[in-house]
Design a protein around this motif. Sequence first.
Motif, short mmCIF file in Angstrom:
data_model
loop_
_atom_site.label_atom_id
_atom_site.label_comp_id
_atom_site.label_asym_id
_atom_site.label_seq_id
_atom_site.Cartn_x
_atom_site.Cartn_y
_atom_site.Cartn_z
N ALA A 164 30.17 62.62 -1.44
CA ALA A 164 31.46 63.22 -1.77
C ALA A 164 31.73 63.29 -3.26
CB ALA A 164 32.58 62.44 -1.07
N ARG A 209 31.59 70.74 0.81
CA ARG A 209 32.81 70.43 1.58
C ARG A 209 33.80 71.59 1.53
NH1 ARG A 209 30.53 65.86 0.60
NH2 ARG A 209 30.97 63.98 1.83
N LEU A 258 32.52 63.67 6.56
CA LEU A 258 32.12 64.99 7.05
C LEU A 258 32.00 65.06 8.57
CD1 LEU A 258 29.33 66.08 4.51
CD2 LEU A 258 31.54 67.19 4.89
#
Length: 312
Positions: free
Chosen positions: A67, A76, A100
Amino acid sequence: MRLVFAGTPEPAVVALQKLIDSEHEVVAVLTQPDARRGRGRTLHPSAVAELAAQHGIEVLKPATLKADSEDGKAVRQRLQELAPDCLPVVAFGQLITKDLLEIAPHGWVNLHFSLLPAWRGAAPVQAAIREGDQVTGATTFRIDEGLDTGVILSTLEEQILPTDTADDLLERLAYSGGDLLVETMTGLENGSITPQPQVGEASYASKISTEDARIDWTQPAEVIDRHIRAHTPAPGAWTTLADARLKVAPVKLSGEAPVLEPGVISAGKSAVYVGTGTTAVEVVEIQPPGKKMMKAADWARGVHLEQEAKFL
């Protein structure tokens, strides 16, 4: 269903093609970045990326899904924009992070080539052959934070033949498993699938190294036969002779083989036998360093084996 497919190598191509040909819509694929291959070490897209490009499907190639990385942030955002109903996965090759896992209503659904919880991990096909399993199969399951621990959605069984190499078995499972993945997507869409927890004792099939593929000639003939088939074609079962590493193709188990000590080579005009911990096996083909696979008898004539020559 609206799908984003995640996968990288050749076995994943079969499943992707079946999804493309189905009533479901593949809007994008996630795959590993281009890798250097061949003598020129030039960059090439993955097998999945090539197929997607042929069908005009968007290809996402993040180096990581973390991330806090630029690639992770970009993928994302794009997944949010694509809004898939489900993300089917076949040999993607990257860890899917916790945040996710809930990005799609039906989550990430993995096609795994074993009957879970048997042979969780990276090399289930090779493990099933190596350990002498008579039956294996394929499982679709919802990915969670564990290693192949998610709830099972659907399964199929596949007999392991006594001559199967890892490549033979994986090819059959790629096609039957691709159909299973399509059926799973349909079942999730129409609500006919009831997820089931995994039941039974888990076994594990870790990633195979080159060293793992080395042949131990003190093992019984049947074990050596399975070991070689499990590591064919990759990374290739191997042994050494006078410090040279040779790859060995699947052997023949023969009741007419001479009595030999483990590793000792007996070369005749048309056949080469090698001793094991039980009965000798017939070596059919050998690949010397820097050369192609060749008939073992031709190899033996060319190297002029000394008496009591021995594989180590």
